[in-house]
Design a protein around this motif. Sequence first.
Motif, PDB file in Angstrom:
ATOM      1  N   PHE A  83       1.036  -1.266   0.003  1.00 14.23           N
ATOM      2  CA  PHE A  83       0.045  -0.141   0.041  1.00 14.23           C
ATOM      3  C   PHE A  83       1.054   1.371  -0.082  1.00 14.23           C
ATOM      4  O   PHE A  83       1.824   1.387   0.795  1.00 14.23           O
ATOM      5  N   LYS A  84       0.673   2.067  -0.788  1.00 17.74           N
ATOM      6  CA  LYS A  84       1.505   3.345  -1.058  1.00 17.74           C
ATOM      7  C   LYS A  84       0.381   4.743  -0.916  1.00 17.74           C
ATOM      8  O   LYS A  84      -0.588   4.567  -1.558  1.00 17.74           O
ATOM      9  N   VAL A  93      -5.242   8.716   1.966  1.00 18.46           N
ATOM     10  CA  VAL A  93      -5.481   7.975   0.960  1.00 18.46           C
ATOM     11  C   VAL A  93      -4.377   7.100   0.488  1.00 18.46           C
ATOM     12  O   VAL A  93      -3.126   7.769   0.217  1.00 18.46           O
ATOM     13  N   TYR A  94      -4.536   5.905   0.388  1.00 19.77           N
ATOM     14  CA  TYR A  94      -3.516   4.993  -0.236  1.00 19.77           C
ATOM     15  C   TYR A  94      -3.993   4.282  -1.261  1.00 19.77           C
ATOM     16  O   TYR A  94      -5.074   4.377  -1.661  1.00 19.77           O
ATOM     17  N   ARG A  95      -2.933   3.696  -1.995  1.00 23.64           N
ATOM     18  CA  ARG A  95      -3.534   2.903  -3.432  1.00 23.64           C
ATOM     19  C   ARG A  95      -2.647   1.672  -3.393  1.00 23.64           C
ATOM     20  O   ARG A  95      -1.552   1.306  -2.658  1.00 23.64           O
ATOM     21  N   LEU A  96      -3.392   0.586  -4.143  1.00 23.40           N
ATOM     22  CA  LEU A  96      -2.732  -0.589  -4.718  1.00 23.40           C
ATOM     23  C   LEU A  96      -2.655  -0.563  -6.173  1.00 23.40           C
ATOM     24  O   LEU A  96      -3.697  -0.264  -6.715  1.00 23.40           O
ATOM     25  N   VAL A 107      -0.350  -6.715   1.150  1.00 23.62           N
ATOM     26  CA  VAL A 107      -1.071  -7.918   0.948  1.00 23.62           C
ATOM     27  C   VAL A 107      -0.688  -8.805  -0.279  1.00 23.62           C
ATOM     28  O   VAL A 107      -0.060  -8.442  -1.136  1.00 23.62           O
ATOM     29  N   GLU A 108      -0.656  -9.943   0.045  1.00 24.24           N
ATOM     30  CA  GLU A 108      -0.146 -11.214  -1.102  1.00 24.24           C
ATOM     31  C   GLU A 108      -1.122 -11.684  -1.571  1.00 24.24           C
ATOM     32  O   GLU A 108      -2.126 -12.158  -1.142  1.00 24.24           O
ATOM     33  N   PHE A 109      -0.731 -12.177  -2.660  1.00 29.47           N
ATOM     34  CA  PHE A 109      -1.744 -12.751  -4.010  1.00 29.47           C
ATOM     35  C   PHE A 109      -1.039 -13.755  -4.547  1.00 29.47           C
ATOM     36  O   PHE A 109       0.201 -13.625  -4.708  1.00 29.47           O
TER      37      PHE A 109
END
Length: 166
Positions: A15-16, A52-55, A160-162
Amino acid sequence: MENTTAPSNTLELVFKEDTALTEMMRLRVSSLQRSGQKRQDGERLLLPHEAVYRLDFPTQELHFSRWYFSLSAYGRVTITGISQHWTPDLTHLMTRQLLEPIGTFWRNANDPEETPLKWLEADMQEFGERIAELAKVRKVMYFLFAFKDGAEAVNLNCSVEFTPEE
């Protein structure tokens, strides 16, 4: 929910903070305050303890695996997903665009330093699955991070891992 590195057949997304978008939302709040206007009906204004963060998703076909987070101090962090494709110059954040469930993890002020973080496991699992589901139609997804009870962004690492779909 550990602080280890992801295996090579997985994809770990960090997350950035989107500082430009956070600032734009803060300007909206200050503009309303200066002009004495009220928010639009259903509009969700950014609170002082939120950012606010983004992926960014390099691929869309993903399965949720796990969360990685660490908080090097005490406090509570909540993460709320946002369903809209963001065009903040044209649209404001509306409460109907906030997703359920939210992710929450924390460490109490009186907990010893070595105490692991606490979290709502079922909510975090469902939240991770929801992110993977939305990744199928998104290249970017936005989130509101709220820092409470002494938590600060500088003390947080969150990813987060996918696993990619075959």
